[in-house]
Design a protein around this motif. Structure first.
Motif, PDB file in Angstrom:
ATOM      1  N   ASN A 133       0.865  -1.659   0.153  1.00 54.22           N
ATOM      2  CA  ASN A 133      -0.276  -0.061  -0.011  1.00 54.22           C
ATOM      3  C   ASN A 133       0.953   1.214   0.153  1.00 54.22           C
ATOM      4  O   ASN A 133       0.460   2.336   0.509  1.00 54.22           O
ATOM      5  CB  ASN A 133      -0.925   0.096   1.576  1.00 54.22           C
ATOM      6  CG  ASN A 133      -1.217   0.616   1.226  1.00 54.22           C
ATOM      7  OD1 ASN A 133      -2.562   1.535  -0.158  1.00 54.22           O
ATOM      8  ND2 ASN A 133      -2.337   1.576   1.952  1.00 54.22           N
ATOM      9  N   ILE A 134       1.951   1.472  -0.845  1.00 57.67           N
ATOM     10  CA  ILE A 134       2.976   2.725  -0.854  1.00 57.67           C
ATOM     11  C   ILE A 134       1.852   3.873  -1.996  1.00 57.67           C
ATOM     12  O   ILE A 134       1.230   2.722  -2.736  1.00 57.67           O
ATOM     13  CB  ILE A 134       4.342   2.428  -1.401  1.00 57.67           C
ATOM     14  CG1 ILE A 134       4.838   0.776  -1.234  1.00 57.67           C
ATOM     15  CG2 ILE A 134       5.027   3.964  -1.598  1.00 57.67           C
ATOM     16  CD1 ILE A 134       5.852  -0.096  -1.466  1.00 57.67           C
ATOM     17  N   ARG A 135       2.004   4.995  -0.916  1.00 54.20           N
ATOM     18  CA  ARG A 135       0.798   5.671  -1.813  1.00 54.20           C
ATOM     19  C   ARG A 135       1.087   6.928  -1.306  1.00 54.20           C
ATOM     20  O   ARG A 135       2.605   7.089  -0.455  1.00 54.20           O
ATOM     21  CB  ARG A 135      -0.226   5.051  -1.111  1.00 54.20           C
ATOM     22  CG  ARG A 135      -0.178   5.805   0.743  1.00 54.20           C
ATOM     23  CD  ARG A 135      -1.808   4.756   0.974  1.00 54.20           C
ATOM     24  NE  ARG A 135      -1.830   4.929   2.859  1.00 54.20           N
ATOM     25  CZ  ARG A 135      -0.656   4.143   3.755  1.00 54.20           C
ATOM     26  NH1 ARG A 135      -0.015   3.332   2.712  1.00 54.20           N
ATOM     27  NH2 ARG A 135      -1.008   4.291   4.198  1.00 54.20           N
ATOM     28  N   VAL A 136       0.600   7.922  -1.912  1.00 54.10           N
ATOM     29  CA  VAL A 136       1.348   9.224  -1.882  1.00 54.10           C
ATOM     30  C   VAL A 136       0.260   9.918  -0.973  1.00 54.10           C
ATOM     31  O   VAL A 136      -0.555  10.224  -1.852  1.00 54.10           O
ATOM     32  CB  VAL A 136       1.514   9.906  -3.173  1.00 54.10           C
ATOM     33  CG1 VAL A 136       1.584  10.852  -3.371  1.00 54.10           C
ATOM     34  CG2 VAL A 136       2.692   9.271  -4.515  1.00 54.10           C
ATOM     35  N   GLU A 137       0.860  10.832   0.235  1.00 57.39           N
ATOM     36  CA  GLU A 137      -0.109  11.088   0.961  1.00 57.39           C
ATOM     37  C   GLU A 137      -0.126  12.588   0.687  1.00 57.39           C
ATOM     38  O   GLU A 137      -1.454  13.966   0.312  1.00 57.39           O
ATOM     39  CB  GLU A 137       0.424  11.353   2.061  1.00 57.39           C
ATOM     40  CG  GLU A 137      -0.877  11.733   3.080  1.00 57.39           C
ATOM     41  CD  GLU A 137      -0.359  12.061   4.713  1.00 57.39           C
ATOM     42  OE1 GLU A 137      -0.682  11.665   5.883  1.00 57.39           O
ATOM     43  OE2 GLU A 137       1.308  12.734   5.025  1.00 57.39           O
ATOM     44  N   HIS A 138       0.771  13.434   0.184  1.00 56.34           N
ATOM     45  CA  HIS A 138       0.857  14.592  -0.008  1.00 56.34           C
ATOM     46  C   HIS A 138       2.561  14.828  -1.293  1.00 56.34           C
ATOM     47  O   HIS A 138       2.724  14.551  -1.743  1.00 56.34           O
ATOM     48  CB  HIS A 138       1.290  15.533   0.395  1.00 56.34           C
ATOM     49  CG  HIS A 138       2.232  17.056   0.489  1.00 56.34           C
ATOM     50  ND1 HIS A 138       0.804  18.347   1.151  1.00 56.34           N
ATOM     51  CD2 HIS A 138       3.486  18.403   0.586  1.00 56.34           C
ATOM     52  CE1 HIS A 138       1.462  19.192   0.730  1.00 56.34           C
ATOM     53  NE2 HIS A 138       2.810  19.083   0.673  1.00 56.34           N
ATOM     54  N   GLY A 139       1.325  16.016  -2.029  1.00 60.35           N
ATOM     55  CA  GLY A 139       2.776  16.393  -2.994  1.00 60.35           C
ATOM     56  C   GLY A 139       1.801  15.741  -4.698  1.00 60.35           C
ATOM     57  O   GLY A 139       1.231  15.653  -4.166  1.00 60.35           O
ATOM     58  N   SER A 140       2.855  16.261  -5.223  1.00 55.58           N
ATOM     59  CA  SER A 140       2.286  16.155  -7.279  1.00 55.58           C
ATOM     60  C   SER A 140       3.032  15.623  -7.479  1.00 55.58           C
ATOM     61  O   SER A 140       4.404  15.119  -8.030  1.00 55.58           O
ATOM     62  CB  SER A 140       2.746  17.776  -7.693  1.00 55.58           C
ATOM     63  OG  SER A 140       2.211  18.854  -7.954  1.00 55.58           O
ATOM     64  N   ALA A 141       2.857  14.417  -7.357  1.00 58.91           N
ATOM     65  CA  ALA A 141       3.414  12.668  -7.204  1.00 58.91           C
ATOM     66  C   ALA A 141       2.351  12.013  -7.915  1.00 58.91           C
ATOM     67  O   ALA A 141       1.439  11.621  -7.354  1.00 58.91           O
ATOM     68  CB  ALA A 141       4.570  11.923  -6.475  1.00 58.91           C
ATOM     69  N   THR A 142       3.077  10.724  -8.047  1.00 60.39           N
ATOM     70  CA  THR A 142       1.944   9.408  -8.437  1.00 60.39           C
ATOM     71  C   THR A 142       2.992   8.136  -7.915  1.00 60.39           C
ATOM     72  O   THR A 142       4.572   8.472  -8.166  1.00 60.39           O
ATOM     73  CB  THR A 142       1.696   9.021  -9.628  1.00 60.39           C
ATOM     74  OG1 THR A 142       2.425   8.462 -10.863  1.00 60.39           O
ATOM     75  CG2 THR A 142       0.337  10.600 -10.240  1.00 60.39           C
ATOM     76  N   ILE A 143       2.468   7.373  -7.977  1.00 58.95           N
ATOM     77  CA  ILE A 143       3.202   5.930  -7.205  1.00 58.95           C
ATOM     78  C   ILE A 143       2.760   4.986  -7.978  1.00 58.95           C
ATOM     79  O   ILE A 143       2.278   4.439  -8.533  1.00 58.95           O
ATOM     80  CB  ILE A 143       3.463   5.698  -5.907  1.00 58.95           C
ATOM     81  CG1 ILE A 143       4.403   4.957  -5.676  1.00 58.95           C
ATOM     82  CG2 ILE A 143       2.321   5.269  -5.356  1.00 58.95           C
ATOM     83  CD1 ILE A 143       5.906   5.277  -4.248  1.00 58.95           C
ATOM     84  N   ASP A 144       3.279   4.009  -8.860  1.00 56.61           N
ATOM     85  CA  ASP A 144       3.300   2.405  -9.399  1.00 56.61           C
ATOM     86  C   ASP A 144       3.964   1.600  -8.898  1.00 56.61           C
ATOM     87  O   ASP A 144       4.979   1.249  -9.729  1.00 56.61           O
ATOM     88  CB  ASP A 144       3.163   2.490 -11.040  1.00 56.61           C
ATOM     89  CG  ASP A 144       3.135   1.730 -11.357  1.00 56.61           C
ATOM     90  OD1 ASP A 144       2.174   0.730 -11.223  1.00 56.61           O
ATOM     91  OD2 ASP A 144       3.094   1.204 -12.704  1.00 56.61           O
ATOM     92  N   GLY A 145       3.448   0.769  -8.131  1.00 56.92           N
ATOM     93  CA  GLY A 145       4.442  -0.520  -7.235  1.00 56.92           C
ATOM     94  C   GLY A 145       5.540  -0.036  -6.619  1.00 56.92           C
ATOM     95  O   GLY A 145       4.784   1.499  -5.668  1.00 56.92           O
ATOM     96  N   ALA A 146       7.337   0.432  -6.496  1.00 58.90           N
ATOM     97  CA  ALA A 146       7.782   0.954  -6.330  1.00 58.90           C
ATOM     98  C   ALA A 146       8.407   2.539  -7.027  1.00 58.90           C
ATOM     99  O   ALA A 146       9.496   3.064  -6.681  1.00 58.90           O
ATOM    100  CB  ALA A 146       9.108  -0.137  -5.935  1.00 58.90           C
ATOM    101  N   ILE A 147       8.118   2.585  -7.870  1.00 60.77           N
ATOM    102  CA  ILE A 147       8.381   4.091  -9.054  1.00 60.77           C
ATOM    103  C   ILE A 147       6.888   4.990  -8.381  1.00 60.77           C
ATOM    104  O   ILE A 147       6.428   5.015  -8.980  1.00 60.77           O
ATOM    105  CB  ILE A 147       8.129   3.295  -9.627  1.00 60.77           C
ATOM    106  CG1 ILE A 147       8.821   1.954 -10.477  1.00 60.77           C
ATOM    107  CG2 ILE A 147       8.691   4.599 -11.076  1.00 60.77           C
ATOM    108  CD1 ILE A 147       9.779   2.257 -10.552  1.00 60.77           C
ATOM    109  N   LEU A 148       8.148   6.208  -7.479  1.00 61.09           N
ATOM    110  CA  LEU A 148       7.350   7.449  -7.544  1.00 61.09           C
ATOM    111  C   LEU A 148       7.896   8.423  -8.769  1.00 61.09           C
ATOM    112  O   LEU A 148       8.915   8.617  -8.915  1.00 61.09           O
ATOM    113  CB  LEU A 148       7.886   8.148  -6.511  1.00 61.09           C
ATOM    114  CG  LEU A 148       7.464   9.254  -5.833  1.00 61.09           C
ATOM    115  CD1 LEU A 148       5.906   9.335  -5.391  1.00 61.09           C
ATOM    116  CD2 LEU A 148       7.896   9.663  -4.512  1.00 61.09           C
TER     117      LEU A 148
END
Length: 94
Positions: free
Chosen positions: A75-90
């Motif tokens: 459940n890796i997720r972006v809590e704040h900021g202009s970003a996305t995450i796909d698996g382990a790639i931020l």
């Protein structure tokens, strides 16, 4: 390019035996944390605060040998900021 501030959360689980194991968290090849896992029957909500240029960054968890442990980040997720995450790639955007 302007650096962006991003806060990433992950649910970290560890199965272990014997002495409490140590683990490390890397963003690309930069060490962000080294901790000793002392908990049993629970998970840790890990918080990474990253200030970086827009681009792609790999988040990696690893155990510090020697150990009899397995670590998993879910459940890796972006809590704040202009970003996305796909698996382990931020992916930090502008």
């Amino acid at each position: 390019m302007t650096k962006q501030f991003v806060r990433v959360l992950a649910d970290v689980h560890c199965n272990w035996e014997g002495l409490p194991p140590k683990y490390r968290v890397y963003v690309n090849n930069e060490l962000f944390a080294e901790r000793t896992w002392t908990w049993t029957d629970c998970y840790l909500e890990e918080l990474l605060q990253i200030e970086a240029d827009p681009g792609e960054y790999t988040i990696k968890y690893e155990m510090v040998p020697p150990c009899l442990a397995e670590i998993r980040a879910k459940n890796i997720r972006v809590e704040h900021g202009s970003a996305t995450i796909d698996g382990a790639i931020l992916r930090i955007t502008e």
